[in-house]
Design an enzyme around this catalytic site. Structure first.
Site, PDB file in Angstrom:
ATOM      1  N   ASP A  57      40.948 -21.058  52.347  1.00 19.88           N
ATOM      2  CA  ASP A  57      40.516 -22.437  52.591  1.00 19.88           C
ATOM      3  C   ASP A  57      40.301 -23.079  51.237  1.00 19.88           C
ATOM      4  OD1 ASP A  57      37.175 -22.346  52.359  1.00 19.88           O
ATOM      5  OD2 ASP A  57      38.065 -20.499  53.129  1.00 19.88           O
ATOM      6  N   GLU A 144      27.327 -26.851  58.954  1.00 19.47           N
ATOM      7  CA  GLU A 144      26.422 -26.017  58.175  1.00 19.47           C
ATOM      8  C   GLU A 144      25.321 -26.906  57.620  1.00 19.47           C
ATOM      9  OE1 GLU A 144      28.323 -25.001  54.169  1.00 19.47           O
ATOM     10  OE2 GLU A 144      30.113 -25.507  55.369  1.00 19.47           O
TER      11      GLU A 144
END
Length: 259
Positions: A57, A144
């Site tokens: 990523d 998150e």
């Protein structure tokens, strides 16, 4: 929904009666990609190289990427940061998206959720930024706690978190025809997501131990196992991930995503 069930089938076959703890304990040959971890963790028998399919990523922090080199190194997929909040787009997104496409690396955009903007504002921004025809893999919702944010210290209740997530994901699925993947971290999952969103694929971060040690009864599709990977074609440290299934599962999953 039919597309999601097709996508889920390979992973269902993979788990076939296993518990969540044994979800990714598949019998695969170890792989020898041309990349490694600069600060490897001893995961014991449950090490990520038991998995055949590894990916990365990336975002602006990875700089300019040589995507053909990345592909040749053994990388099988890439999650690419696209948007954040209601008005931010990663400055490297367009170049990364085009580079991954040209190199033949399957890829998906991810949206970093900002808790001080509404779900609809953020869904509008993502939809305006990412053409529908561009998506081959499902989009990702990254949820998150952003401990370093200088503009948003708000931490909504678990009920609000889940309501906002559902609204955003419903909007995205309705527009793109693909059910989003949920990316999350150990602390955020413990605070908000235990026993929730069971009909979604999860991409979990666990860089110090195996996910089964950190995520209560959570079945996962992708595991981010390090932030200190060394990938040919990328300068500096890189996140590396694995797919829960073997190479055959991976091919069937990608095929299902494009029907």
């Amino acid at each position: 929904m039919r597309r999601f069930l097709l996508a889920l089938l390979p992973l269902t076959l993979l788990t076939g009666g296993c518990t969540a703890v044994g979800y990714d304990m598949i019998e695969t040959a170890s792989i020898n990609p041309r990349f490694h971890d600069t600060k490897p963790i001893d995961f014991g028998e449950r090490h990520p190289h038991r998995h055949q399919v590894h990916g990365i990523d990336v975002s602006k922090w990875n700089g300019d990427i040589d995507w053909p080199e990345v592909r040749k190194s053994g990388v099988s997929f890439a999650f690419i940061k696209a948007t954040e909040g209601k008005d931010m787009i990663d400055p490297k997104f367009d170049g990364n998206w085009r580079g991954a496409s040209a190199a033949g690396v399957p890829h998906a955009p991810y949206h970093f959720y900002y808790w001080c903007s509404s779900a609809d504002e953020q869904a509008d921004w993502f939809i305006a930024s990412i053409p529908k025809a561009a998506l081959k893999m499902p989009p990702v919702l990254d949820v998150e706690w952003n401990h370093d944010s200088k503009t948003c210290s708000y931490r909504p209740s678990p009920l609000t978190v889940r309501s906002e997530m559902q609204r955003f994901m419903d909007r995205i699925e309705a527009h793109y025809g693909k059910r989003p993947i949920i990316y999350t971290t150990v602390d955020f999952h413990a605070d908000n997501l235990v026993d929730q969103f069971k009909n979604y694929h999860f991409w979990v971060r666990s860089v110090a131990s195996h996910p089964s040690d950190k995520y209560d009864e959570r079945r996962w599709a992708f595991w981010q196992y390090t932030a200190t990977g060394a990938i040919p074609g990328i300068r500096g440290n890189t996140d590396i991930n694995v797919f829960a299934g073997d190479a055959g599962n991976w091919k069937r999953w990608l095929t299902a995503m494009n029907k």
